[in-house]
Design an enzyme around this catalytic site. Structure first.
Site, mmCIF file in Angstrom:
data_model
loop_
_atom_site.group_PDB
_atom_site.id
_atom_site.type_symbol
_atom_site.label_atom_id
_atom_site.label_comp_id
_atom_site.label_asym_id
_atom_site.label_seq_id
_atom_site.Cartn_x
_atom_site.Cartn_y
_atom_site.Cartn_z
ATOM 1 N N GLU A 137 0.787 -1.229 0.000
ATOM 2 C CA GLU A 137 0.000 0.000 0.000
ATOM 3 C C GLU A 137 0.823 1.286 0.000
ATOM 4 O O GLU A 137 0.385 2.300 -0.538
ATOM 5 C CB GLU A 137 -0.937 0.015 1.217
ATOM 6 C CG GLU A 137 -2.012 -1.055 1.190
ATOM 7 C CD GLU A 137 -2.968 -0.877 0.022
ATOM 8 O OE1 GLU A 137 -3.328 0.277 -0.297
ATOM 9 O OE2 GLU A 137 -3.349 -1.892 -0.587
ATOM 10 N N SER B 193 -45.016 -37.700 34.309
ATOM 11 C CA SER B 193 -44.805 -38.046 35.720
ATOM 12 C C SER B 193 -43.712 -37.227 36.388
ATOM 13 O O SER B 193 -43.603 -37.216 37.615
ATOM 14 C CB SER B 193 -44.472 -39.535 35.852
ATOM 15 O OG SER B 193 -45.590 -40.325 35.511
#
Length: 833
Positions: A90, A475
């Site tokens: 860059e 149950s």
């Protein structure tokens, strides 16, 4: 000679005029754009869009959620070759120029003169940073001027290291990755400090066109850009020739990696995401919040593993439904490496993804010795043994199917199947379960959820079965009926009649005739036996004859159940209402903690993007030592509630002598318990202890006896649950440290299959979870409260036995204020009172 001087004079004059005009132009441009020029230092306060991160309580990353994946990285944490790659790609003179590179400007100016167009390029790394923070990418002269002046201002405000750090954290790299650290995770599945020179060059090469140059989108273009960056690094002597040659020879890998999660808990992550959006709005997944959950990573792993294992075992019991798909291999030489197979066949394999612990594989041959050769999408090959296949009887829900006698009855060449890795390191035939389930574990002292697995695999079923209501608990709901009975004056030796019940009601479409699972009737039974052996008829009669439906509902609501989910008929006794596993875990925790109400929670704390704690959970906690003279309050304890005399204070030497055994409660040292948010007691300590003791009997000799055989602990208690036609299988259990609940069922409410009751389907999952969760936790048998006594009773009558009674007797536990009075048994009451 005079001509020469004249020429020099003219040239000097023109140069001076040019310099003056150029300088005036620069100053003019500066004053022209100055009103619109933002302050460089505002970069420090501009927040970067950062995803929501979710952690376990022991600091492991569960997930990060947000449109942009970003991991903020410091300059010191980046390897040198990462920094060098961005410099080469860059801005090669980054550490030399003041923010603007005159060489680049001259190149851009020449291009402007020659083409008449403003072109890209020529921008330094600092200029790119200025553009991405403050400007746009439109090719305008005024934007370029703004970019230059902003870059100069940024260079005055920040060091080069700070600028580079801002740059690599800000930039977009493709595939929703923002910042170099997130890109390293997305493209390579690595932390930034672990990436190689070649990988660093790949990341740096992406920036000019992230959507096109990233290796997932275009490996070819990504390689061209990577090699360009590597050549730049070599030219700048940032790497040597050997490093360059090695890096450039590495093939470009095109693979998308997910978040680097340290633990799988997608149902937890979704719960947190929803809660955060409700609390902070849509920006909750953008503003960098960090959520610490109550999840314990080791227990979470155990919950995930135990649920998947249990569902896979259930699936094997039901039979094999067949391959995922079939591929014609008649024209394919399967002995060739996979990369040389036809594209159509190879791609059809590669398109299949792993699911949970299952991997897709293609059958390449079925051998005479009943072994089966397989190949994975990676090209790796393996073999299935006959022992890993012989379970696969043909799936037939309606009737029994025999086990296969050979591998070719199960598999054929071209079958695409799922396999799973076994504990021996070999693969076994498997398939995705039809049924699903949920597992949750929480701390009974404050409701902190330690583990939650809402299903077999989040990618194929996003329903959170832990929080999903609408299932009957069967149950496993009975303990709350028995707790209500104790509250109404019954005791563990109360005699109940287990005999046929026929009930008519406006709430029921026809007469209701419940039955026991065994189909038998057991006559007169003590209350303890009725619960331990899960007698349906005795429990219905207990509700109707001794408790009353409204009394039961008023009592059961205290445990956290919603009254709308509780039927106002005899079906309440058998768990015909509606509850989620989380509801059941909350309710069972009351028995585990001695009678206190707790509220489940999953978010422990929240930090903002600056790591400041902005929320910390303050749920009520169970703390008997914090109570004063039995006083219980849901409000915080106040110091004035206590009076401690001066002479009662311990001297320093006395404290040193008893430091290891002295455990002061609120009556001795109230200042230690200030500001504690106490949980509210909803049932008595005696009630909670007696239900717990009976549920421990369920483990010792009832429907949960398998847990006793495998875990061999005396401090665990629990209850199975099975609904009509085996549609739901439950197990809810606990010890003093952990409450956990397991549910298994079909989302469409179809039956699970004959014999798939709670003790067979849900209990093994619970056992596997608790085996891991309690591995290093010592047993903690709880002593009986001082308010309770043991009494020698007759097993037959439930009455206290006389001293000379040598018949069938036993010891039973009673509250001192609720001893059995066999001479004055209460009569039945109106069931709707």
């Amino acid at each position: 000679m005079r001509k020469i001087f004249r020429a020099i004079f003219i040239l000097s004059s023109l140069s001076l005029i040019f310099i003056i005009v150029f300088s005036a132009g620069i100053f003019g441009a500066y004053f022209y754009v100055k009103p619109s020029l933002p302050q460089a230092e505002t970069i420090r306060v501009i927040p970067l869009e950062t995803p929501l991160k979710i952690y376990t309580r022991d600091g492991k990353l569960i997930d990060e959620i947000g449109e942009r994946k970003r991991i903020i990285v410091d300059y010191k944490d980046m390897p040198n070759h990462v920094i060098d790659a961005f410099i080469a790609a860059e801005d090669r003179r980054f550490f030399e120029h003041p923010g603007v590179d005159y060489q680049g400007i001259i190149r851009a100016g020449i291009k402007l003169v020659s083409s008449g167009k403003i072109s890209g390029g020529g921008s330094t790394l600092t200029q790119q940073l200025a553009r991405d923070y403050f400007l746009n990418r439109r090719q305008l002269f005024t934007r370029k001027i703004l970019e230059i002046f902003l870059a100069l201002n940024i260079e005055e405000e920040f060091t080069k290291e700070e600028i580079l750090t801002l740059f690599v954290n800000k930039m977009f790299f493709g595939q929703r990755a923002y910042g170099v650290a997130a890109a390293a995770q997305v493209f390579f599945g690595k932390n930034i400090e672990d990436i190689s020179i070649a990988e660093a060059a790949t990341l740096a090469g992406v920036l000019p066109a992230p959507s096109n140059y990233n290796p997932v989108r275009s490996p070819t273009l990504a390689k061209i850009r990577r090699d360009y960056v590597l050549k730049g690094m070599l030219d700048l002597k940032l790497i040597n020739q050997n490093e360059y040659s090695e890096a450039i020879s590495i093939p470009m890998v095109s693979k998308l990696h997910g978040t680097a999660s340290e633990i799988r808990a997608p149902y937890v992550a979704e719960m947190v995401r929803i809660a955060m959006i409700e609390k902070y709005g849509r920006n909750a997944t953008r503003d960098g919040y960090k959520v610490t959950t109550t999840i314990d990573s080791s227990i979470q792993n155990a919950a995930t593993y135990s649920l998947r294992r249990g569902l896979l075992e259930y699936t094997q019991r039901q039979g094999y439904r067949g391959p995922i798909q079939k591929i014609d291999l008649s024209t394919q030489n399967v002995s060739l490496p996979l990369e040389r197979w036809s594209d159509e066949i190879r791609l059809s394999i590669e398109d299949l993804n792993d699911l949970a612990s299952l991997k897709p594989a293609l059958v390449t041959s079925v051998n005479f010795d009943n072994t089966v050769n397989i190949i994975f999408s990676s090209g790796l090959r393996d073999q299935l043994s006959w022992n890993s296949i012989k379970w696969a009887k043909k799936y037939n829900f309606q009737s029994y199917s025999p086990l296969p006698k050979s591998a070719d009855e199960v598999l054929e060449v071209g079958d695409v199947v799922y396999v799973m890795l076994t504990s021996t390191g070999t693969y076994a035939l498997a398939e995705i379960p039809i049924a699903n389930g949920g597992v949750v574990a929480l701390d009974p002292l404050d409701g902190a959820i330690a583990a939650l697995s809402g299903g077999f695999d989040y990618s194929i079923n996003k329903i959170n079965h832990v929080t999903n209501k609408g299932r009957q608990p069967g149950s496993s709901f009975k303990p709350f009926i028995y707790s209500a009975a104790l509250e109404q004056g019954s005791h563990a030796s109360t005699i109940l009649l287990d005999a046929p019940v026929v009930m008519s009601s406006l709430d029921l479409e026809q007469d209701w005739r419940p039955s026991n699972y065994s189909g038998k009737f057991y006559g007169e039974q003590r209350l303890r036996e009725a619960l331990v052996r899960s007698m349906n008829l005795a429990t219905v009669r207990l509700l109707l004859d001794r408790v009353g439906i409204n009394n039961a509902i008023d009592h059961i609501k205290l445990f956290g159940f919603n009254e709308r989910d509780l039927p106002k008929n005899g079906g309440l006794a058998l768990g015909a209402g509606s509850a989620s596993p989380l509801d059941m875990a909350q309710a069972y925790s009351v028995f585990a903690n001695g009678g206190y109400s707790i509220t489940p929670y999953i978010i422990d704390s929240i930090r903002d993007v600056n790591d400041k704690v902005i929320y910390s959970n303050d749920n009520p906690i169970v703390c008997p030592f914090c109570e004063f003279n039995g006083k219980i309050s849901s409000e915080k304890i106040k110091e004035e509630d206590f009076i401690v005399k001066e002479e009662d204070n311990l001297k320093l030497q006395q404290m040193a002598d008893i430091i290891d055994i002295f455990k002061p409660d609120a009556s001795v040292a109230p200042e230690l318990f200030n500001d504690i948010n106490l949980a509210e007691r909803i049932i008595s300590e005696d009630n909670a202890f007696l239900i717990k003791d009976m549920l421990q009997d369920v483990i010792r000799r009832g429907t949960g006896v398998r847990a006793n055989r495998e875990l061999r602990r005396r401090d665990i208690a629990g209850k199975t649950g099975t609904t009509n036609d085996y549609r739901d299988a439950w197990f809810a259990g606990f010890n003093d440290n952990l409450t956990s609940v397991v549910w298994v069922g079909n989302d469409n409410n179809d039956p699970l299959g004959s014999g798939e009751q709670g003790s067979r389907t849900a209990l093994p999952i619970w056992i596997e979870l608790m085996r891991s969760a309690l591995r290093n936790v010592p047993e903690q048998p709880k002593s009986m409260p001082n308010s309770m006594v043991t009494v020698r009773i007759s097993k037959e009558s439930g009455c206290p036995a006389s001293p000379d009674d040598d018949g069938d007797v036993m010891f039973e536990i009673f509250s001192k204020n609720s001893l059995p009075n066999c001479e004055n048994e209460s009569e039945s009451i109106d069931i709707f009172n």
